[in-house]
Enzyme design. Structure first.
Site, mmCIF file in Angstrom:
data_model
loop_
_atom_site.group_PDB
_atom_site.id
_atom_site.type_symbol
_atom_site.label_atom_id
_atom_site.label_comp_id
_atom_site.label_asym_id
_atom_site.label_seq_id
_atom_site.Cartn_x
_atom_site.Cartn_y
_atom_site.Cartn_z
ATOM 1 N N GLU A 137 -3.976 -8.089 -5.878
ATOM 2 C CA GLU A 137 -4.330 -7.007 -5.137
ATOM 3 C C GLU A 137 -3.690 -7.002 -3.623
ATOM 4 O OE1 GLU A 137 -8.113 -4.084 -3.204
ATOM 5 O OE2 GLU A 137 -8.458 -5.762 -4.732
ATOM 6 N N ASP A 138 -4.060 -8.190 -2.826
ATOM 7 C CA ASP A 138 -3.834 -8.213 -1.455
ATOM 8 C C ASP A 138 -2.359 -9.150 -1.193
ATOM 9 O OD1 ASP A 138 -6.128 -7.194 -1.040
ATOM 10 O OD2 ASP A 138 -7.260 -8.934 -0.622
#
Length: 709
Positions: free
Chosen positions: A73-74
């Site tokens: 996600e990051d």
């Protein structure tokens, strides 16, 4: 990483520890240069999450997923890279923990709901997903001081609504209590501080009472030959605050109940210890619960009893074995910590999957993400009632559940075909609320079907989602059929034959309108989302395929077409308006309302007249079919002399006129006359006239009128 290495070294093999190191190296590299809101390097968060999971002794793949849970996600690390470097199971776990991209969602709430739905689907395949997620949320709540107050409150509220109840459902009692406590401090910091000081003061004032109880119990159990561990059990600040708020009690009233927990070695000793304590202190009637014989839905087992201690102080005692205590505190995680050597991951999942089955059932039936999240909130009640099926099986339902909820908990078909119900052998309405110990039976019929009214009585998320799913499905089918009738009328008005299914214009219309199929266009017409006249206009050979203007619609509306025939039992696609209650024999008109289908009014209805003046293009010609439904509800007002037995006489005459009373209300102001409001079933205006003639023959009746509006 030092503390994590120490914890995992206690139960993982050297080869598995090396796999954890490899996952750490990738996470450290991926999060390089990233910092948390507190200013700490971001890698401290995945390490802390992995340490919590290691405390539950989750397997190596779950520890690796905890370290890597934010890299997709990051940091943009793809799922394929995780699968190639580690294994597909680790990649699936990380993918299940990753939020959905916010792009493409109408609101943040929709994005959160869809992310939760995705996590729930992943959890249905692998229960470790929710355990790692709860560890992630627990560490985020522990470090809330690093974010702004408004975000603290938002995250804490979401945690209380969703994640704390899930921890409770999974039996993770320690996590459940800590999430509640920390969220309470974040949402109401001043109330938390005041309550904390009050509890410290009260605990000091009543230490003498607690010590006396502890000493009495500690002496009585060994004297009876029972080796036990006696522990004091304190209420959490959130528990005290919640009880004060929900029950409108003062602080002193809530704090008057103290708790002790007695942990023994064997199951029979639980009951023996209970008997011994009942000899020391007097039990409070109705305050005994046997969660050993009937465990809670999350697997919790214990005996609960409330006794009257010294100075009249209420005390709650809990009795459980060491194994029961471990499950009560660690829940599903206890199966990893204390599992037998022969148990596999699938065995463990089978033990705990049932506690979340209702949530999985909800997600399979719900289309809208926000509706789904609301159903989930409803179904995460910690309290429960326990009822017994005809096969003597015990079914657990949330407190406040009704017979409709019970029917759907057995099977979807039982709920959809529920016609009547019995509690303890007696017939009762389906909306009756259940109580623990009730013996329940559902009587089904192929002719029965759910109604929108059931949504007012259903309490569980599963029942509500199943009812909505059924209504949507049936409504769609009815709307397709009704849309075809409206479109046929529109074609008749244009003097055009109804087009064949393979007419190429259908394909053009579907493509240009954004619909998925011809049936969807017909359903939209039936639901009032599209005007039949506009769709019919697209097929007019004399005009190009262009959008219809308002003037053209007016021209087509003026064309004479055969009226739509109304039977009165078409279902949800055609609704008889409640404002005027049309019945066969009344002159009728109808409008197509967006999302509601065809609404039928009497021709003299003032509500219909005003609406027709505003939107004349939405009105279509209708008339009664020769074969109409047998029962239509009509409201009557009867004024009669206030004499004994007059209501019974009126009811008898209505029955003699072959009518049935659905509802009756009377207003008796001790005067000479009595005003009665009745709802009766008739077949049409002629039948209603027969009822009027019959009732008017009663000497006491002064006036009878049909009520509209």
């Amino acid at each position: 990483m030092t503390n994590l290495h120490k914890v995992v070294s206690e139960y993982l093999s050297p080869k598995e520890i090396e796999q954890v190191r490899d996952a750490f190296r990738l996470a450290d590299q991926a999060h390089q240069g990233q910092f948390r809101s507190s200013g700490e390097p971001y890698i401290t968060h995945p390490i802390a999450v992995a340490e919590i999971c290691a405390g539950w002794q989750l397997d190596v793949e779950a520890i690796m997923a905890a370290l890597l849970h934010d890299v997709m996600e990051d940091t943009g690390v793809p799922k394929s890279e995780l699968a190639e470097r580690f294994n597909p199971d680790v990649a699936e776990l990380v993918d299940g923990l990753s939020k959905l991209d916010r792009l493409g969602f109408e609101s943040k709430s929709q994005q959160q709901a869809e992310s939760f739905r995705k996590m729930l689907l992943a959890m249905s395949r692998d229960l470790r997903v929710i355990l790692v997620k709860l560890a992630d949320r627990l560490h985020n709540i522990r470090t809330l001081d690093g974010v702004k107050p408004d975000k603290q409150r938002r995250v804490a509220r979401e945690t209380l609504d969703i994640y704390a109840p899930i921890a409770n459902r999974l039996g993770l009692n320690q996590v459940f209590r800590e999430l509640q406590e920390r969220c309470f401090a974040a949402i109401h910091p001043n109330r938390f501080r005041v309550l904390h000081k009050a509890v410290l003061a009260a605990r000091g004032n009543r230490r003498e009472v607690l010590t006396k109880i502890f000493d009495s119990v500690s002496a009585a159990l060994p004297a009876a030959g029972i080796e036990a561990k006696v522990m004091g059990r304190e209420k959490t600040l959130f528990g005290i605050y919640d009880k004060m708020s929900s029950q409108k009690k003062s602080f002193s009233e809530v704090l008057d109940i103290y708790g002790f927990r007695i942990i023994v070695h064997t199951l029979p000793e639980c009951y023996l210890a209970l008997g011994i304590i009942h000899q020391l202190f007097r039990p409070v009637p109705g305050k005994f619960k046997d969660y050993i014989a009937i465990p809670k839905v999350n697997g919790y087992q214990s005996l609960h009893t409330t006794l009257v201690g010294p100075f009249g102080t209420p005390i709650e005692f809990q009795f459980r074995t060491v194994e029961m205590h471990n499950v009560a505190e660690q829940g599903v995680a206890a199966h990893w910590i204390y599992k037998a050597k022969h148990e596999t991951l699938s065995d463990i999942q089978k033990k705990t999957h049932s506690s979340l089955q209702s949530l999985l059932d909800i997600q399979s039936q719900t289309g809208d993400s926000n509706e789904f999240i609301e159903h989930v909130k409803v179904d995460l009640f910690p309290d429960a009632v326990y009822v017994i099926t005809p096969d003597t099986e015990v079914v657990s339902l949330p407190r406040g559940a009704t017979l409709i909820d019970f029917a759907y908990s057995i099977h979807t078909d039982v709920g959809n075909r529920a016609m009547a119900s019995k509690i303890n052998g007696e017939y009762v309405p389906l909306h009756t609320e259940l109580k623990s110990g009730d013996s329940v039976e559902i009587i089904t019929s192929d002719a029965a079907k759910p109604s929108t009214q059931w949504l007012n009585y259903a309490r569980t998320g599963r029942a509500r989602s199943e009812i909505r799913h059924y209504l949507r499905t049936i409504r769609y089918k009815e709307s397709v059929q009704f849309g075809q009738r409206l479109l046929t009328q529109a074609f008749s008005g244009l003097s055009i034959d109804y087009p064949a299914d393979d007419d190429p214009t259908w394909d053009k219309l579907v493509k240009e309108s954004g619909a998925k199929s011809r049936e969807e266009i017909l359903a939209d017409i039936g639901l009032g989302k599209r005007l039949a006249a506009v769709v019919a206009r697209r097929f007019a050979a004399a005009h190009p395929l262009i959008a219809t203007t308002a003037a053209e619609i007016d021209t087509m509306s003026a064309a004479k077409a055969a009226p739509i025939l109304i039977q009165g039992n078409e279902g949800q696609a055609i609704v008889l308006s409640r404002c005027c209650g049309p019945i066969p024999g009344d002159e009728i008109i109808a409008s197509v309302r967006a999302g509601a289908g065809l609404i039928v009014h009497t021709a003299d209805c003032p509500v219909a007249r005003r609406a027709k003046n505003r939107e004349p293009e939405r009105w279509v010609d209708v008339s009664w079919d020769q074969n109409t439904a047998k029962h239509f509800v009509v409201r009557l007002e009867v004024i009669a002399l206030n004499e004994r037995g007059v209501l019974g006489r009126i009811a008898g005459e209505i029955a003699q006129a072959d009518s049935n009373i659905v509802q009756v209300n009377s207003q008796d102001d001790a005067g000479e006359t009595l005003l009665m409001s009745l709802s009766i079933q008739v077949e049409g205006r002629k039948h209603l006239a027969k009822v009027f003639r019959t009732v008017r023959r009663i000497p006491q009746v002064r006036r009878i009128v049909r009520v509209k509006g």
